[in-house]
Design a protein around this motif. Structure first.
Motif: not given
Ligand code: ASP
Ligand code: ADP
Ligand code: MG
Length: 405
Positions: A149-154, A46-48, A73-75, A40-43, A135-137
């Motif tokens: 990096g942003r979007g890294g949970s994929d 919340s990363t922003d 965020g992801e925690q 999962v990504s952050a809710m 994700g992402f960490q």
């Molecule tokens: N939470 C992170 C972001 O907003 C990672 C992700 O969503 O994949 O970039």
């Protein structure tokens, strides 16, 4: 039954209500007999919000501390999802990146995954748990918390699927698949049934934010089928796999259109014509971690040349400062820049065997009064740099002109 890795993006887990809905979807799959690892990504945003929080103290905070902050965020979301699953009576355990054995480079903010020690995940799976991974960490060799990096949970999801030899990686988001272009920009965009790794990799690299480029790279490298679908509606999504597209739709030479609307151009004039000029210039930029995209060089006279290149607009100030500082050593005459640009690209593996695609693209743009400032091509894509104000019009004209509806 094999393992399935599922990933839910920020909008899919934005509220406790949404998390409960995701938990119900997972419960259904567990009841059908799937062995699930969930990323999962952050809710929500919340990363922003965490980035803003740090910037209230410092505009350029330490990258190490930013990773420490953003990883929280992801925690939050992994624990929330585990709580929701437990509440439904589904055994579930949440793991941070380091608990899940995700070892990365030490490059804070842009770390690549080096390896995954999946012992812990496998242990929890074997005792019947749904394993939820942040994700992402990850963690670097020296024990520092890193982010990808942003979007890294994929990328976390696909890398886990590769390591666990999962049957498939399912990426759930707020659109029900991959479209010919961003469906929020062009309402007539068409959902694709399949897309090849190569085409998706180009689209993602060129700005189609639906998948993190490195997740596609990883999928291709390890042959992980990636299914992109919606966590909001039950619709058939888009499958990213090897080359199916060309067999099924061989007459279709443009698969999709991508846009990146944060581009700046720099022109360095009056550089000396010596063999080392380009290597010195771009080495300097690389040392400052500036990613250069399209490069064009022109000979002005027998002694001088001009170099133009594009960068992400966020790197403009840093790039100008690096170049200004080295003006004497680089020995150039003048430096110009242009901001407010965008890159619009068409992608399709069928282009390899079709001529006239570039001509058609340029005609579609110029007949709409859109000036093309730069062009770059590869076997399966053509990118044009234009003024940002024209971006939506350009995407729409190309979408229509190449009959992608
Ligand atoms: N939470 C992170 C972001 O907003 C990672 C992700 O969503 O994949 O970039
Ligand atoms: P998540 O938070 O789930 O990771 P993202 O915002 O990263 O979601 O990605 C989904 C978004 O990608 C969509 O809302 C859509 O606007 C955008 N997008 C850009 N290009 C495309 C495309 N070709 N197909 C589908 N969505 C796209
Ligand atoms: Mg995303």
């Amino acid at each position: 039954m094999g393992i399935i890795v599922q990933k839910y993006g920020g909008s899919s887990v934005a509220t406790p209500e949404r998390i409960k809905q995701v938990a119900s979807r997972i419960q259904k799959r567990v009841e059908e007999g799937d062995s699930l690892v969930i990323v999962v990504s952050a809710m929500g945003k919340s990363t922003d919000q965490l980035i803003q929080l740090a910037q209230e103290i410092d505009q350029t905070p330490s990258e190490r501390e930013m990773d420490m902050l953003l990883a929280t965020g992801e925690q939050v979301s992994i624990a929330m999802l585990a709580i929701a699953l437990n509440k439904l009576g589904v055994p579930a355990v949440s793991l941070t990146g380091w608990q899940a054995g995700i070892l990365t480079e030490a490059a804070h903010g842009a770390a690549r995954i080096l390896e995954i020690d999946a012992k812990s995940i496998e242990g929890y799976l074997s005792t019947g748990n749904v394993v939820i991974v942040a994700g992402f960490q990850g963690v670097s060799e020296n024990g520092g918390i890193t982010t990808l990096g942003r979007g890294g949970s994929d990328t976390t999801a696909v890398a886990l699927a590769a390591t666990l030899q999962a049957d498939r990686c399912e990426i759930y988001t707020d659109v029900d698949g991959i479209y010919t272009t961003d469906p929020r920009v062009v309402t007539s965009a068409r959902k694709l049934e399949h897309i090849s790794y190569d085409e998706m990799l180009e689209l993602a690299n060129l700005g189609a934010g639906v998948l993190h480029p490195r997740s596609v790279e990883c999928g291709k490298l390890f042959g992980v089928p990636i299914l992109v679908g919606s966590s909001f509606v039950d619709e058939v999504g888009t499958l990213v796999t090897e080359g199916i597209q060309m067999i099924i739709e061989s007459d279709r030479f443009v698969a999709g259109i991508a846009a990146d609307d944060e581009v700046a151009r720099i022109t360095v004039e009056g550089l000396p014509n010596v063999v080392t000029t380009l290597s010195t210039l771009f080495k300097l930029l690389a040392e400052s971690h500036i990613n250069v995209d399209i490069i064009i060089t022109n000979l002005i006279d027998s002694d001088h040349s001009t170099v133009s290149f594009t960068i992400a607009e966020k790197d403009l100030a840093k790039t100008l400062s690096v170049l200004e500082k080295q003006k004497e050593s680089l020995n150039f005459e003048t430096l110009h820049f242009e901001e407010g640009l965008a890159k619009v690209s068409i992608v399709g593996s069928g282009m390899i065997s079709h001529y006239g695609v570039a001509a058609q693209m340029f005609e579609l743009l110029s007949s709409g009064g859109i000036e093309i400032k730069m062009v770059s091509t590869s076997e399966i894509k053509i990118s044009t740099v234009i003024a940002r104000e024209h971006v939506e019009k350009a995407v729409q004209r190309l979408h229509e002109g190449f009959h992608l509806e």
